[in-house]
Design a protein around this motif. Sequence first.
Motif, mmCIF file in Angstrom:
data_model
loop_
_atom_site.group_PDB
_atom_site.id
_atom_site.type_symbol
_atom_site.label_atom_id
_atom_site.label_comp_id
_atom_site.label_asym_id
_atom_site.label_seq_id
_atom_site.Cartn_x
_atom_site.Cartn_y
_atom_site.Cartn_z
ATOM 1 N N ASP A 66 0.799 -1.346 -0.157
ATOM 2 C CA ASP A 66 -0.073 -0.092 0.047
ATOM 3 C C ASP A 66 0.918 1.325 -0.027
ATOM 4 O OD1 ASP A 66 0.974 -0.367 2.614
ATOM 5 O OD2 ASP A 66 -0.937 0.256 3.502
ATOM 6 N N ILE A 67 2.027 1.042 -0.553
ATOM 7 C CA ILE A 67 2.727 2.359 -0.473
ATOM 8 C C ILE A 67 3.534 2.474 -2.001
ATOM 9 C CG2 ILE A 67 3.458 2.824 1.834
ATOM 10 C CD1 ILE A 67 6.023 1.514 1.558
ATOM 11 N N VAL A 68 3.758 3.595 -2.626
ATOM 12 C CA VAL A 68 3.997 3.857 -3.753
ATOM 13 C C VAL A 68 5.383 3.569 -4.339
ATOM 14 C CG1 VAL A 68 2.233 5.133 -4.290
ATOM 15 C CG2 VAL A 68 4.336 6.261 -3.414
ATOM 16 N N PHE A 69 6.539 3.213 -3.291
ATOM 17 C CA PHE A 69 7.963 3.172 -3.646
ATOM 18 C C PHE A 69 8.185 1.723 -3.137
ATOM 19 C CE2 PHE A 69 7.395 5.364 0.487
ATOM 20 C CZ PHE A 69 8.274 4.540 1.328
ATOM 21 N N ASP A 70 9.267 1.340 -3.610
ATOM 22 C CA ASP A 70 9.840 -0.066 -3.386
ATOM 23 C C ASP A 70 11.310 -0.079 -2.620
ATOM 24 O OD1 ASP A 70 11.396 0.229 -5.330
ATOM 25 O OD2 ASP A 70 10.918 -1.604 -6.283
ATOM 26 N N ARG A 71 11.752 1.105 -2.535
ATOM 27 C CA ARG A 71 13.064 1.356 -2.143
ATOM 28 C C ARG A 71 13.314 2.761 -1.389
ATOM 29 N NH1 ARG A 71 15.775 0.154 -7.576
ATOM 30 N NH2 ARG A 71 13.585 -1.054 -7.621
ATOM 31 N N SER A 72 14.355 2.911 -0.414
ATOM 32 C CA SER A 72 14.339 4.225 0.219
ATOM 33 C C SER A 72 15.618 4.344 0.971
ATOM 34 C CB SER A 72 13.340 4.346 1.425
ATOM 35 O OG SER A 72 13.481 3.306 2.031
ATOM 36 N N ILE A 73 16.284 5.380 0.965
ATOM 37 C CA ILE A 73 17.458 5.713 1.758
ATOM 38 C C ILE A 73 17.032 6.524 2.905
ATOM 39 C CG2 ILE A 73 19.506 7.114 1.753
ATOM 40 C CD1 ILE A 73 19.971 6.076 -1.223
ATOM 41 N N ASN A 74 17.575 6.329 4.184
ATOM 42 C CA ASN A 74 17.472 6.932 5.426
ATOM 43 C C ASN A 74 19.099 7.206 5.691
ATOM 44 O OD1 ASN A 74 14.608 7.507 6.208
ATOM 45 N ND2 ASN A 74 14.910 5.106 5.925
ATOM 46 N N ALA A 75 19.376 8.426 5.653
ATOM 47 C CA ALA A 75 20.875 8.923 6.112
ATOM 48 C C ALA A 75 21.027 8.944 7.494
ATOM 49 C CB ALA A 75 20.985 10.390 5.419
ATOM 50 N N TYR A 76 20.035 9.008 8.253
ATOM 51 C CA TYR A 76 19.849 9.092 9.649
ATOM 52 C C TYR A 76 18.924 8.248 10.352
ATOM 53 C CZ TYR A 76 22.158 13.564 8.153
ATOM 54 O OH TYR A 76 23.034 14.311 7.502
ATOM 55 N N ARG A 77 19.285 7.927 11.816
ATOM 56 C CA ARG A 77 18.338 7.182 12.585
ATOM 57 C C ARG A 77 17.778 8.093 13.543
ATOM 58 N NH1 ARG A 77 18.438 1.498 11.659
ATOM 59 N NH2 ARG A 77 20.338 0.707 10.817
ATOM 60 N N GLY A 78 16.819 8.153 13.863
ATOM 61 C CA GLY A 78 16.082 9.291 15.031
ATOM 62 C C GLY A 78 15.988 10.735 14.582
ATOM 63 N N CYS A 79 15.404 11.479 14.882
ATOM 64 C CA CYS A 79 15.118 12.713 14.301
ATOM 65 C C CYS A 79 15.120 13.900 15.233
ATOM 66 C CB CYS A 79 13.937 12.873 13.610
ATOM 67 S SG CYS A 79 13.659 14.164 12.607
ATOM 68 N N GLU A 80 15.626 14.701 15.098
ATOM 69 C CA GLU A 80 15.794 16.041 16.251
ATOM 70 C C GLU A 80 14.754 16.819 15.934
ATOM 71 O OE1 GLU A 80 18.700 19.304 18.304
ATOM 72 O OE2 GLU A 80 19.340 18.190 16.148
ATOM 73 N N HIS A 81 13.793 16.637 14.967
ATOM 74 C CA HIS A 81 12.710 17.617 14.844
ATOM 75 C C HIS A 81 11.653 17.198 15.895
ATOM 76 C CE1 HIS A 81 12.905 18.462 10.210
ATOM 77 N NE2 HIS A 81 13.732 19.204 10.867
ATOM 78 N N GLY A 82 11.381 15.932 16.522
ATOM 79 C CA GLY A 82 10.865 15.668 17.540
ATOM 80 C C GLY A 82 9.424 15.875 17.317
ATOM 81 N N CYS A 83 8.956 15.492 16.185
ATOM 82 C CA CYS A 83 7.381 15.359 16.153
ATOM 83 C C CYS A 83 6.873 14.574 17.038
ATOM 84 C CB CYS A 83 7.357 15.051 14.555
ATOM 85 S SG CYS A 83 7.993 16.238 13.377
ATOM 86 N N ILE A 84 5.868 14.723 17.802
ATOM 87 C CA ILE A 84 5.477 13.820 18.564
ATOM 88 C C ILE A 84 4.728 12.700 17.930
ATOM 89 C CG2 ILE A 84 3.195 15.147 18.994
ATOM 90 C CD1 ILE A 84 5.025 13.119 21.510
ATOM 91 N N TYR A 85 4.264 13.002 16.832
ATOM 92 C CA TYR A 85 3.309 12.023 16.161
ATOM 93 C C TYR A 85 4.220 10.951 15.160
ATOM 94 C CZ TYR A 85 3.806 15.898 13.070
ATOM 95 O OH TYR A 85 4.677 17.116 12.210
ATOM 96 N N CYS A 86 5.642 11.303 15.214
ATOM 97 C CA CYS A 86 6.302 10.588 14.105
ATOM 98 C C CYS A 86 6.219 9.012 14.312
ATOM 99 C CB CYS A 86 7.736 10.931 14.201
ATOM 100 S SG CYS A 86 8.488 10.011 13.252
ATOM 101 N N PHE A 87 5.631 8.119 13.104
ATOM 102 C CA PHE A 87 5.467 6.786 13.089
ATOM 103 C C PHE A 87 6.726 6.081 13.393
ATOM 104 C CE2 PHE A 87 5.362 8.189 8.509
ATOM 105 C CZ PHE A 87 6.457 7.221 8.174
ATOM 106 N N ALA A 88 7.691 6.829 13.007
ATOM 107 C CA ALA A 88 8.995 6.220 13.082
ATOM 108 C C ALA A 88 9.775 5.852 14.378
ATOM 109 C CB ALA A 88 10.091 6.835 12.228
ATOM 110 N N ARG A 89 9.191 6.521 15.319
ATOM 111 C CA ARG A 89 9.588 6.573 16.878
ATOM 112 C C ARG A 89 9.862 5.181 17.271
ATOM 113 N NH1 ARG A 89 9.981 10.845 20.200
ATOM 114 N NH2 ARG A 89 8.919 13.046 19.588
ATOM 115 N N PRO A 90 8.804 4.398 17.122
ATOM 116 C CA PRO A 90 9.086 2.806 17.629
ATOM 117 C C PRO A 90 10.562 2.037 17.347
ATOM 118 C CG PRO A 90 6.909 3.106 16.958
ATOM 119 C CD PRO A 90 7.610 4.322 16.522
ATOM 120 N N THR A 91 10.935 2.613 15.880
ATOM 121 C CA THR A 91 12.184 2.041 15.335
ATOM 122 C C THR A 91 13.607 2.015 16.423
ATOM 123 O OG1 THR A 91 13.048 3.984 14.240
ATOM 124 C CG2 THR A 91 11.459 2.299 12.906
#
Length: 359
Positions: A66-91
């Motif tokens: 259900d997503i339109v891309f099959d590959r991605s790059i994440n240069a960083y883990r964690g994020c200083e933006h601190g968005c409280i709703y960020c779905f990536a937090r559990p990682t």
Amino acid sequence: MSSKPSVHGRGAQSGAVPQRFGLAAREDDGDWLDAREGIDGPGPKLRTTVTEERPKTIISFNKSPDIVFDRSINAYRGCEHGCIYCFARPTHAYHDLSPGLDFETKLFAKPDAARLLRETLAKPGYKPAPIAMGTNTDPYQPIEARYEITRQVLEVCLEVRHPVTITTKSARVTRDLDLLAEMARLKLVAVGISVTSLDPRLSGLLEPRASAPAKRLAALGQLAAAGVPAHVSIAPVIPSITDEFMEAILGQAAERGVTSASWIMLRLPHEVAPLFREWLDVHYPDRAAKVMHIVQSIRGGRDNDPSFFSRMKPQGVWADLFRTRFRLACKRLGINRVSLELDVGGFRKPSANGQLSLL
């Protein structure tokens, strides 16, 4: 407002580790609690730390239906933006760290990303398709100013003519406008900027270290003026907190030449749900119950719906209302969800030593 003290300048209000992984529990000691309550004066500020890591690969491939891309790059883990709703937090739990405060203060950078990308692109069986950047953590979060890993990745992609899509909440993306404009000329890039509200105070609570809303809108205008396909994403829509800004965000984006838009309903997977509930109790105790009632009505009675397809398609009268408001505003403003075909035909595979192939 709540009498409970808040963690100033951060989105999460605690640093608990998840119990679903059996990690050792953490408890604030008396001195730390006293510091938060001002008994012994202001406590020590939370400092951001960055750990450099050396992965063996940099492109992550997925088969999510259900997503339109099959590959991605994440240069960083964690994020200083601190968005409280960020779905990536559990990682962050995979590092035995908290999806709360650790996620936004204990960061990881991958300085070898550009080299690893060259190696992957040089493999005999590699076939090009757009690489998504910003799908997990923001490629233009503050530490990008020092590491420039995202810029180095874009330099490689421009050199070998590989298409990229970017999603960010940072106006810092315009620092790479020279690369992005040239990539756009070659139909190699599209950039989406997420705008959640138009209230800088609210933004400072929701996403404390992301660019202010006015700066994000200005960045969208700069991208559009430079010929870069620019997309505004109203993400996430938080009922009774940010939904009032939907039409105004679209209007201001349209004034700046943006012709593509989308919206995403708030998602609260795993530890994000209790973190968000805690945030509501601190900053919006007067409407916390209402917000969560609407969220659950949209997600089949739960805080979150993890199922493929339905997780991206909220249901119920509130979802229908947001969907209708968005559609009518886009129609009035002449905004459409543009299906942009990026060019994969010009890809020039590098050789194993990093040089471009002549064939």
